[in-house]
Motif scaffolding. Structure first.
Motif, PDB file in Angstrom:
ATOM      1  N   LEU A   1      37.802  29.917  42.608  1.00 47.07           N
ATOM      2  CA  LEU A   1      38.100  30.470  43.931  1.00 47.07           C
ATOM      3  C   LEU A   1      37.110  31.575  44.311  1.00 47.07           C
ATOM      4  O   LEU A   1      36.632  31.632  45.435  1.00 47.07           O
ATOM      5  CB  LEU A   1      39.529  31.021  43.918  1.00 47.07           C
ATOM      6  CG  LEU A   1      40.187  31.307  45.259  1.00 47.07           C
ATOM      7  CD1 LEU A   1      40.410  30.031  46.034  1.00 47.07           C
ATOM      8  CD2 LEU A   1      41.516  32.016  45.033  1.00 47.07           C
ATOM      9  N   ILE A   2      36.802  32.437  43.337  1.00 45.37           N
ATOM     10  CA  ILE A   2      35.946  33.591  43.627  1.00 45.37           C
ATOM     11  C   ILE A   2      34.461  33.256  43.451  1.00 45.37           C
ATOM     12  O   ILE A   2      33.600  33.836  44.109  1.00 45.37           O
ATOM     13  CB  ILE A   2      36.346  34.783  42.720  1.00 45.37           C
ATOM     14  CG1 ILE A   2      37.756  35.230  43.078  1.00 45.37           C
ATOM     15  CG2 ILE A   2      35.383  35.947  42.859  1.00 45.37           C
ATOM     16  CD1 ILE A   2      38.320  36.271  42.170  1.00 45.37           C
ATOM     17  N   GLY A   3      34.186  32.291  42.560  1.00 46.73           N
ATOM     18  CA  GLY A   3      32.794  31.944  42.303  1.00 46.73           C
ATOM     19  C   GLY A   3      32.207  32.741  41.158  1.00 46.73           C
ATOM     20  O   GLY A   3      31.068  33.195  41.216  1.00 46.73           O
TER      21      GLY A   3
ATOM     22  N   LEU B   1      42.247  42.013  41.984  1.00 47.11           N
ATOM     23  CA  LEU B   1      43.028  40.854  42.426  1.00 47.11           C
ATOM     24  C   LEU B   1      43.850  40.360  41.240  1.00 47.11           C
ATOM     25  O   LEU B   1      43.317  39.824  40.276  1.00 47.11           O
ATOM     26  CB  LEU B   1      42.091  39.752  42.922  1.00 47.11           C
ATOM     27  CG  LEU B   1      42.787  38.508  43.478  1.00 47.11           C
ATOM     28  CD1 LEU B   1      43.492  38.805  44.784  1.00 47.11           C
ATOM     29  CD2 LEU B   1      41.803  37.371  43.674  1.00 47.11           C
ATOM     30  N   LEU B   2      45.153  40.583  41.317  1.00 51.25           N
ATOM     31  CA  LEU B   2      46.053  40.322  40.193  1.00 51.25           C
ATOM     32  C   LEU B   2      46.755  38.978  40.358  1.00 51.25           C
ATOM     33  O   LEU B   2      47.296  38.693  41.417  1.00 51.25           O
ATOM     34  CB  LEU B   2      47.090  41.447  40.132  1.00 51.25           C
ATOM     35  CG  LEU B   2      47.741  41.739  38.787  1.00 51.25           C
ATOM     36  CD1 LEU B   2      46.695  42.162  37.769  1.00 51.25           C
ATOM     37  CD2 LEU B   2      48.791  42.828  38.937  1.00 51.25           C
ATOM     38  N   VAL B   3      46.717  38.165  39.290  1.00 49.99           N
ATOM     39  CA  VAL B   3      47.376  36.849  39.320  1.00 49.99           C
ATOM     40  C   VAL B   3      48.243  36.710  38.076  1.00 49.99           C
ATOM     41  O   VAL B   3      47.820  37.057  36.971  1.00 49.99           O
ATOM     42  CB  VAL B   3      46.327  35.711  39.375  1.00 49.99           C
ATOM     43  CG1 VAL B   3      46.995  34.351  39.226  1.00 49.99           C
ATOM     44  CG2 VAL B   3      45.546  35.766  40.673  1.00 49.99           C
TER      45      VAL B   3
ATOM     46  N   ILE C   1      35.442  42.600  44.160  1.00 47.98           N
ATOM     47  CA  ILE C   1      36.708  42.011  43.691  1.00 47.98           C
ATOM     48  C   ILE C   1      36.662  41.834  42.176  1.00 47.98           C
ATOM     49  O   ILE C   1      35.720  41.239  41.632  1.00 47.98           O
ATOM     50  CB  ILE C   1      36.974  40.668  44.391  1.00 47.98           C
ATOM     51  CG1 ILE C   1      37.211  40.925  45.883  1.00 47.98           C
ATOM     52  CG2 ILE C   1      38.180  39.972  43.789  1.00 47.98           C
ATOM     53  CD1 ILE C   1      36.991  39.750  46.764  1.00 47.98           C
ATOM     54  N   ILE C   2      37.663  42.391  41.498  1.00 48.29           N
ATOM     55  CA  ILE C   2      37.782  42.248  40.041  1.00 48.29           C
ATOM     56  C   ILE C   2      38.967  41.328  39.758  1.00 48.29           C
ATOM     57  O   ILE C   2      40.129  41.707  39.969  1.00 48.29           O
ATOM     58  CB  ILE C   2      37.999  43.624  39.376  1.00 48.29           C
ATOM     59  CG1 ILE C   2      36.812  44.550  39.695  1.00 48.29           C
ATOM     60  CG2 ILE C   2      38.185  43.475  37.879  1.00 48.29           C
ATOM     61  CD1 ILE C   2      36.995  45.978  39.241  1.00 48.29           C
TER      62      ILE C   2
END
Length: 624
Positions: A170-172, A120-122, A146-147
């Motif tokens: 968001l991901i925890g 997951l790229l931000v 999810i990385i």
């Protein structure tokens, strides 16, 4: 790249053990650097050397490279050596680079189904955007590992600590677990590849069971026929083996089987968890359906794989060739394009004004624009597209129901109710623009569902909006009101009743179906005035006066008049009695009246193209 320039010339082994395979995809919002990061991964793993490297290596289409966006998912196989106590171990990484635009979410969903993990790229300078959230929820639905990764940490405006906390919340996970990379310079990419090997689970399948492989994409090659991309779930596929497509029951011989690394490389077979391509020499595009299961002809699997949820078109538009003789070419072109774009839906239709064409369903306005551009470029066609519409359900007083995707299909009779599709929209923006966004959404008949602050400066707003109100120019208006900072994502959310009417455009009292539209009653007058004014300028003047009218049923709501061309019948009169001039003028007046009764107005093709062009009204051109 020519076949002689392939980085790998040695075919890979028959199959790789599943414990040495990692299948993952890269998901992100538009312009957050997916394709650039993929370029660095290709270089780090050695499948593309410096001599053959180019920007956006996996974006193969000219349109993708020109617009700087990814439209088609691309799969590529990369070897990666990891140091361990017992020495180096080489793993095979199958990466799928996905699109980021909301119109191509269907491509993303197919890519997610082909892997076990997702990067997951931000963007470290922009933070989480609406499509990032949508892709994250898609990945969670598919139970992927999810990385979280922050890209573009080399930018002067980057705030990695701030956005790492936002992403971790968001991901925890812990903010320290969010990886930081730069797709441009390559910083942190080797560590990311090591993390993928460590965290992404190995593919699960039974190597001894009958072969089962899921088709997740296919393309048409002029010389070799249909090239099918598959992910093997159980068993093994080998060259020269006879295979069966489980949904169509068609059988073929495997002429070639191989992997993409990053160019096609033939191999001795594909085993459990591997991603590769099949060539059977089939020329019929309908025989290789995305979501179908491939199995062996002799040792067939008992049950097909789950497949994919069929995409439902959201926007409908008519596509007509400017030259009517190109209709068979357009039909063949749509057949071929559907192989490469499973979300495309079309059926033949005719128009009194435009001739033979197709009613085509799209996932959104950018999808419409890309499909039309690909048809024009790849098949050398000149096309007109009619005004886009969504699908309406119309119920008459007698209880009969009609599905309307084209205003010309609108039933005659007393309408009891009209139902239109609605969407659940998510808007992410700086909190200072809340008022401007609320005003825009209320003008578009939106209903606020909720609002959350992701941080003191950024807010997530959730709205229910009619699809017809957002497909056209909503995104442009949103960007202009928020100085370009807002991002939008939407998904279908059922339907609702609405006060809608059909506005007809009449020339000389005759309806021109190509210009008709279904709009909300409050906006009917504005649409009528706009089209009447536009046509008055575009249609050439006739020998007689031509009224251009907009009407709802039998009630005219707007009118413009195209003045007649007046021939100077008095040119030969050089003096003399006034009664002679009056007689000539009366004679001309009678002729005009007679011509008006029998004359027909020819609308030139250029006027259709100009009136139906969406310049300035296309929503979400590239969301950049």
């Amino acid at each position: 790249m020519s076949p002689l320039a392939r980085p790998h010339t040695v075919p890979p082994p028959a199959s790789t053990p599943p414990e040495r395979i990692r299948n993952f995809c890269i998901i992100a919002h538009i312009d957050h650097g997916k394709s650039t990061l993929a370029d660095r991964m290709l270089q780090e793993t050695g499948v593309v050397d410096q001599r053959h490297a180019r920007a956006q290596y996996l974006d193969r289409m000219d349109i993708e490279r020109e617009r700087g966006i990814t439209i088609k998912s691309q799969a590529v196989r990369m070897p990666w050596a990891v140091q361990g106590e017992a020495g180096d171990s080489t793993y095979i990484l199958n990466m799928i680079d996905t699109p980021g635009h909301v119109d191509f979410t269907y491509e993303v969903s197919r890519s997610l189904a082909a892997g076990e993990g997702a990067v997951l790229l931000v963007d470290a300078a922009q933070g989480i955007e609406a499509q990032t959230l949508a892709n994250l929820y898609l990945a969670m639905e598919n139970d992927l590992t999810i990385i979280p990764v922050l890209n573009k940490i080399d930018l002067p405006a980057a705030q990695p600590e701030k956005y790492a906390e936002e992403l971790a919340g968001l991901i925890g996970c812990d903010p320290a677990e969010v990886l930081q990379v730069s797709g441009k310079t390559g910083v942190g990419v080797p560590a990311l590849l090591d993390t993928i090997v460590e965290l992404v689970p190995q593919p699960v399948g039974d190597p001894d069971a009958p072969a089962r492989a899921m088709i997740f994409d296919s393309v048409y090659d002029t010389y070799r026929g249909v090239v099918t991309y598959v992910r093997v779930v159980d068993g093994e596929l080998s060259p020269r083996e006879r295979i069966t497509m489980m949904s169509t029951r068609a059988t073929h011989e495997l002429l070639e089987i191989g992997v993409i690394s990053p160019e096609p490389v033939p191999s001795k077979g594909l085993g459990v968890g591997e991603v590769g391509y099949l060539i059977t020499g089939v020329k019929d595009v309908r025989q290789s359906k995305v979501g179908d299961t491939v199995t062996g002809e002799r040792n067939q699997a008992a049950q097909a794989l789950g497949g994919y949820k069929e995409p439902r078109p959201m926007v409908f538009s008519g596509l007509y060739p400017i030259d009517g003789s190109d209709y068979p070419i357009l039909r063949d072109a749509l057949d071929r394009l559907k192989l490469n774009d499973a979300a495309l839906v079309y059926e033949p239709e005719t128009s009194a004004a435009l001739g033979f064409g197709f009613r085509v369903g799209f996932l959104g306005m950018l999808h419409l624009e890309i499909v039309r551009e690909r048809l024009e470029r790849e098949f050398d066609l000149d096309l007109i597209s009619t005004l886009p519409n969504v699908e309406y359900d119309v119920v008459l007083d007698d209880g009969s129901t009609f599905e309307v995707t084209n205003p010309s299909e609108f039933p005659s009779g007393r309408v009891a109710s009209i139902t239109e599709p609605i969407v659940r929209a998510t808007i992410l923006a700086p909190s200072e623009f809340i008022g401007a966004i609320m005003e825009l959404c209320q003008n578009r008949r939106g209903t606020l569902r909720g609002m959350d602050y992701l941080s003191p400066e950024r807010v997530e707003m959730r709205y229910t909006l009619p699809l017809a109100e957002i497909v056209f120019d909503f995104f442009d208006a949103l960007k202009s009101r928020t100085r370009g900072y807002a991002s939008l994502d939407y998904e279908p959310d059922g339907s609702q009743e609405a006060d809608l009417v059909k506005v007809d455009i009449l020339l000389q009292g005759d309806t021109v179906d190509a210009f008709s539209a279904i709009v909300h009653r409050d906006k009917a007058y504005a649409y009528g005035v706009q089209m009447a004014t536009k046509l008055k300028e575009l249609i050439p003047r006739q020998q007689f006066e031509v009224p251009v009218q907009a009407a709802i049923g039998s009630r005219v709501i707007a009118r413009e008049t195209i003045r007649a061309i007046r021939k100077d019948v008095l040119a030969k009169c050089y003096g003399g009695d006034i009664s002679r001039k009056r007689k000539l003028l009366e004679k001309q007046k009678e002729g005009k009246k007679r011509m008006k009764m029998v004359g027909s107005v020819e609308v030139p093709q250029e006027a259709f193209i100009a009136a139906l062009s969406q310049d300035g009204a296309v929503a979400e051109k590239t969301k950049k």
